[in-house]
Design a protein around this motif. Sequence first.
Motif, PDB file in Angstrom:
ATOM      1  N   ALA A 169       0.825  -1.218   0.000  1.00 27.91           N
ATOM      2  CA  ALA A 169       0.000   0.000   0.000  1.00 27.91           C
ATOM      3  C   ALA A 169       0.857   1.264   0.000  1.00 27.91           C
ATOM      4  CB  ALA A 169      -0.925  -0.004   1.210  1.00 27.91           C
ATOM      5  N   ARG A 170       2.023   1.157   0.630  1.00 29.76           N
ATOM      6  CA  ARG A 170       2.905   2.323   0.708  1.00 29.76           C
ATOM      7  C   ARG A 170       3.670   2.550  -0.595  1.00 29.76           C
ATOM      8  NH1 ARG A 170       4.945   6.183   0.153  1.00 29.76           N
ATOM      9  NH2 ARG A 170       6.363   7.430   1.474  1.00 29.76           N
ATOM     10  N   PHE A 171       4.050   1.462  -1.286  1.00 29.41           N
ATOM     11  CA  PHE A 171       4.936   1.610  -2.438  1.00 29.41           C
ATOM     12  C   PHE A 171       4.304   1.194  -3.773  1.00 29.41           C
ATOM     13  CE2 PHE A 171       7.743   1.042   1.276  1.00 29.41           C
ATOM     14  CZ  PHE A 171       8.437   2.246   1.209  1.00 29.41           C
ATOM     15  N   VAL A 172       3.571   0.086  -3.792  1.00 32.15           N
ATOM     16  CA  VAL A 172       2.976  -0.381  -5.046  1.00 32.15           C
ATOM     17  C   VAL A 172       1.779   0.478  -5.440  1.00 32.15           C
ATOM     18  CG1 VAL A 172       1.828  -2.320  -6.194  1.00 32.15           C
ATOM     19  CG2 VAL A 172       3.769  -2.741  -4.671  1.00 32.15           C
ATOM     20  N   LEU A 173       0.896   0.755  -4.491  1.00 33.45           N
ATOM     21  CA  LEU A 173      -0.324   1.506  -4.778  1.00 33.45           C
ATOM     22  C   LEU A 173      -0.047   2.887  -5.371  1.00 33.45           C
ATOM     23  CD1 LEU A 173      -3.408   1.684  -4.665  1.00 33.45           C
ATOM     24  CD2 LEU A 173      -3.211   2.429  -2.278  1.00 33.45           C
ATOM     25  N   ALA A 175       2.536   3.939  -6.954  1.00 34.17           N
ATOM     26  CA  ALA A 175       3.302   3.873  -8.200  1.00 34.17           C
ATOM     27  C   ALA A 175       2.519   3.250  -9.351  1.00 34.17           C
ATOM     28  CB  ALA A 175       4.596   3.078  -7.970  1.00 34.17           C
ATOM     29  N   TRP A 176       1.740   2.193  -9.069  1.00 28.99           N
ATOM     30  CA  TRP A 176       1.094   1.449 -10.157  1.00 28.99           C
ATOM     31  C   TRP A 176      -0.416   1.310 -10.023  1.00 28.99           C
ATOM     32  CZ3 TRP A 176       5.804  -0.749  -8.147  1.00 28.99           C
ATOM     33  CH2 TRP A 176       6.895  -0.551  -8.985  1.00 28.99           C
ATOM     34  N   GLY A 177      -0.996   1.806  -8.936  1.00 24.82           N
ATOM     35  CA  GLY A 177      -2.446   1.797  -8.816  1.00 24.82           C
ATOM     36  C   GLY A 177      -2.997   0.547  -8.134  1.00 24.82           C
ATOM     37  N   TRP A 178      -4.316   0.553  -7.930  1.00 26.55           N
ATOM     38  CA  TRP A 178      -4.945  -0.498  -7.129  1.00 26.55           C
ATOM     39  C   TRP A 178      -4.921  -1.864  -7.810  1.00 26.55           C
ATOM     40  CZ3 TRP A 178      -9.182  -3.342  -8.695  1.00 26.55           C
ATOM     41  CH2 TRP A 178      -9.932  -2.852  -9.773  1.00 26.55           C
ATOM     42  N   GLY A 185      -0.629 -10.298  -5.902  1.00 29.57           N
ATOM     43  CA  GLY A 185      -1.170 -11.425  -5.157  1.00 29.57           C
ATOM     44  C   GLY A 185      -1.254 -12.720  -5.941  1.00 29.57           C
ATOM     45  N   GLY A 186      -0.985 -12.670  -7.240  1.00 28.29           N
ATOM     46  CA  GLY A 186      -0.975 -13.897  -8.025  1.00 28.29           C
ATOM     47  C   GLY A 186       0.327 -14.667  -7.921  1.00 28.29           C
ATOM     48  N   ALA A 187       1.376 -14.010  -7.428  1.00 30.29           N
ATOM     49  CA  ALA A 187       2.695 -14.640  -7.338  1.00 30.29           C
ATOM     50  C   ALA A 187       2.747 -15.869  -6.436  1.00 30.29           C
ATOM     51  CB  ALA A 187       3.730 -13.607  -6.879  1.00 30.29           C
ATOM     52  N   PRO A 188       1.934 -15.942  -5.357  1.00 38.05           N
ATOM     53  CA  PRO A 188       2.020 -17.110  -4.473  1.00 38.05           C
ATOM     54  C   PRO A 188       1.809 -18.450  -5.154  1.00 38.05           C
ATOM     55  CG  PRO A 188       0.784 -15.381  -3.386  1.00 38.05           C
ATOM     56  CD  PRO A 188       1.054 -14.901  -4.785  1.00 38.05           C
ATOM     57  N   ALA A 189       1.249 -18.478  -6.361  1.00 38.33           N
ATOM     58  CA  ALA A 189       1.056 -19.753  -7.062  1.00 38.33           C
ATOM     59  C   ALA A 189       2.376 -20.499  -7.240  1.00 38.33           C
ATOM     60  CB  ALA A 189       0.407 -19.505  -8.423  1.00 38.33           C
ATOM     61  N   LEU A 190       3.479 -19.743  -7.256  1.00 39.12           N
ATOM     62  CA  LEU A 190       4.793 -20.368  -7.405  1.00 39.12           C
ATOM     63  C   LEU A 190       5.149 -21.241  -6.205  1.00 39.12           C
ATOM     64  CD1 LEU A 190       6.744 -17.289  -8.843  1.00 39.12           C
ATOM     65  CD2 LEU A 190       5.823 -19.240 -10.115  1.00 39.12           C
TER      66      LEU A 190
END
Length: 419
Positions: A169-173, A175-178, A185-190
Amino acid sequence: MSEKLTVFRSTPATPSSTSQSDQWHAVLASFLGWTLDAFDFFVLVFLVDTLAAQFHVTKGAIVWTMTATLAMRPAGAVLFGLLADRYGRRKPLMANVIFFSLVELLCGFAPNYTVFLVLRTIYGIGMGGEWGVGASLAMESAPAKWRGILSGIVQSGYSIGYLLAAVAARFVLPAWGWRAMFWVGGAPALLAFYIRLRVRESEAWKQHRAPTMRAIVRTASGHWKIFLYLVVLMTLMMFLSHGTQDLYPDFLKSARALTPSVVAYLVILFNVGAVLGAIIFGHLSESVGRRRSMIIALLLSLVMIPAWTFGGSLLTLAIGAFVMQAGVQGAWGIIPAHLNELSPDAVRGLMPGFAYQLGILIAAPVNNVVYALRKPLGYAWALAAFEIANILLLMTVVASGSERKGKVFAQIGNTEPRM
């Protein structure tokens, strides 16, 4: 009180036949699964205002999507719990991680509120399945003498997930939006690949697995009294965690007029306290017992409520939030070990997770209730009054129960299944 708090010990624990490396891989897989699952859930608490504006709905409608997620978690617990008791812990855990990760990824593509609500509802099935399967795998693999502290580590994944959501929320939001918040959150599939390659199946499951789904249901229904107790316990525990965490960022912004960046830093801070609390009280439970440790943690949270909600300065709020969550997650850190020890061997994948998530179903309206109470009571008193009553009742329920600290899950030299 002293008589009720007596620890009911079973036969001294026999070491697991799995290697130390196998044990740590199982605990790490459970910890990471719960961390990433919690991250996917808590991303939303930082987007209430943003999504309300994006989808042209009220903030209450966005809060309702949290309720929908919580309400669907029991369905996931039953589905994946039955699979875990019948077919083992590893494959259902892999399927679960892939499922909730893909749904989270799709949330970032939602074109409108209706689609977003449906996706968050479906996501609840995945979130509901992870804890029971992961906790049973970790606790069955852990040496009994380390079960308390490893229970705290596994459960601390919830707080670390919240912390990571705050970092996003501090850095991604900004810079790149909601949408990017959900795409991450899709990365955990790895994680499924790690489980497939490094995690061994539970020896305890091999020794106690049931021959059919019907046998699992029959075993679980035969222990309905302990199951009912666990549901009551978990309902109050859910009131404790979600009642102190989900709306707290909104409270800090709305009632204390703190900026989003300051709120994110405060959330990071109190989740550090939560992680420390889970590990410290989990370790403490090995020496003083599961229930005594939980009660001490709850007392710590109770005395912190004035600073947590009524603090007149940023420093007071920060200290209150830090210590409050150390107590909240201190009590929670004991739960994986406590529930798995109280559950029958053949349904350890189903019963703890189902009780955990059924508690969520009953407690699902907590955010709506607290949010509604802010009108007659004010936001600070809505949070404080609800948790004072809940903590007092929760301590009573904990004290009235039993425990089986050190219960043997698996015996060396007996890896053949009971049919």
